[in-house]
Write an enzyme that holds these catalytic residues in place. Structure first.
Site, mmCIF file in Angstrom:
data_model
loop_
_atom_site.group_PDB
_atom_site.id
_atom_site.type_symbol
_atom_site.label_atom_id
_atom_site.label_comp_id
_atom_site.label_asym_id
_atom_site.label_seq_id
_atom_site.Cartn_x
_atom_site.Cartn_y
_atom_site.Cartn_z
ATOM 1 N N ASP A 9 0.849 -1.187 0.000
ATOM 2 C CA ASP A 9 0.000 0.000 0.000
ATOM 3 C C ASP A 9 0.888 1.241 0.000
ATOM 4 O O ASP A 9 1.996 1.226 0.551
ATOM 5 C CB ASP A 9 -0.916 0.027 1.224
ATOM 6 C CG ASP A 9 -1.895 1.196 1.173
ATOM 7 O OD1 ASP A 9 -2.911 1.076 0.463
ATOM 8 O OD2 ASP A 9 -1.627 2.222 1.825
ATOM 9 N N GLU A 11 0.906 5.704 0.419
ATOM 10 C CA GLU A 11 0.285 7.004 0.637
ATOM 11 C C GLU A 11 0.960 7.966 -0.338
ATOM 12 O O GLU A 11 2.181 7.904 -0.533
ATOM 13 C CB GLU A 11 0.452 7.477 2.079
ATOM 14 C CG GLU A 11 -0.137 6.545 3.128
ATOM 15 C CD GLU A 11 -1.620 6.278 2.944
ATOM 16 O OE1 GLU A 11 -2.330 7.169 2.420
ATOM 17 O OE2 GLU A 11 -2.073 5.183 3.310
ATOM 18 N N HIS A 146 -5.314 4.629 6.300
ATOM 19 C CA HIS A 146 -4.516 5.655 5.625
ATOM 20 C C HIS A 146 -3.096 5.789 6.159
ATOM 21 O O HIS A 146 -2.521 6.877 6.144
ATOM 22 C CB HIS A 146 -5.239 7.007 5.664
ATOM 23 C CG HIS A 146 -6.573 6.981 4.991
ATOM 24 N ND1 HIS A 146 -6.726 6.632 3.667
ATOM 25 C CD2 HIS A 146 -7.813 7.245 5.464
ATOM 26 C CE1 HIS A 146 -8.022 6.693 3.347
ATOM 27 N NE2 HIS A 146 -8.688 7.045 4.425
ATOM 28 N N ASP A 151 -2.394 -0.395 6.220
ATOM 29 C CA ASP A 151 -3.294 -0.756 5.118
ATOM 30 C C ASP A 151 -2.828 -2.031 4.420
ATOM 31 O O ASP A 151 -3.655 -2.874 4.033
ATOM 32 C CB ASP A 151 -3.367 0.388 4.106
ATOM 33 C CG ASP A 151 -4.268 1.522 4.568
ATOM 34 O OD1 ASP A 151 -4.952 1.361 5.603
ATOM 35 O OD2 ASP A 151 -4.305 2.568 3.897
#
Length: 237
Positions: A9, A11, A146, A151
């Site tokens: 994952d 960001e 998040h 995640d």
């Protein structure tokens, strides 16, 4: 049976891999359905974060002061992934960002993947939302939304639940949606900002007394062109 993979994952500063940047990477390596290793790092986006991104992720500009440079982060990530297939929730989003970064640093990155979003859309149609946080709530999976490693871990745990509920049909055959698919995202290597581009951008910034909260020296040619066009559209020549 799909028991070995890397769940990943990211960001990012936004949703467009052509102009936005990775700010955090989280990944978990899974063998026989069990996490055996983790990877987590901040990545320097060479720009200040919008307040909206900080509100969503909790990541601040202070967090990124000691972040790894993209060329270091991608080298370490690709080493961590190795030959494994990927798992993600909307994996094509993460793959696009990673592949663009990899290609721009001279690496090849071609992968197969599984996607918990696609699986949940196929088999959990009765749910109002198939966002990762909502699916974790449905399955009572502990989840800190998040943040990249949290995640990635939650996506792995969600995949275990989906396999338990839907992997095989009544005859013992693997159901649709549980076969790895080839990820496709076409991208060409972008060259660094040219000297004429840099000089023009600096002149425009000084002329219009702008504060450009990014590192001009780390822009690609395409990024430099976009920023120049944005300034011209806003202020004119």
């Amino acid at each position: 049976m799909i028991n070995d993979y890397v769940s990943i994952d990211l960001e990012t500063t936004g949703l467009d891999p052509k102009k936005d940047k990775i700010i955090e990477i989280g990944a978990v390596k899974v063998r026989n359905g069990i996490i055996i290793d983790t990877f987590e790092t901040f990545v320097n986006p060479s720009r200040r974060l919008d307040e909206k991104i900080t509100q969503i992720t909790g990541i601040t500009n202070d967090d990124l002061k000691m972040a790894k440079e993209p060329e270091v982060a991608i080298k370490e990530l690709l080493s961590f992934i190795g030959e494994d297939m990927l798992l993600g929730h909307c994996i094509r989003f993460d793959y696009a960002f990673i592949k663009r970064l990899a290609v721009n640093r001279g690496y090849t990155f071609e992968k197969k993947a599984m996607d918990t979003l696609l699986i949940s859309r196929r088999y959990l149609k009765e749910l109002e939302s198939r966002k990762l946080c909502d699916l974790c709530s449905y399955y009572k999976i502990h989840h800190h939304a998040h943040r990249a490693l949290a995640d990635a871990t939650a996506t792995h745990e969600l995949f275990l639940k989906l396999k338990e509920d839907f992997l095989v049909d009544e005859t013992g055959n693997i159901q649709e949606g549980f076969e790895p698919f080839v990820l496709v995202y076409k991208v060409k290597k972008e060259g660094p900002i040219t000297i004429p581009q840099k000089e023009r951008l600096v002149r425009l910034i000084e002329k219009h007394k702008m504060v450009l909260e990014l590192d001009i020296n780390k822009l690609t040619k395409n990024e430099a062109s976009r920023y120049t066009d944005q300034i011209l559209f806003r202020f004119g020549k």
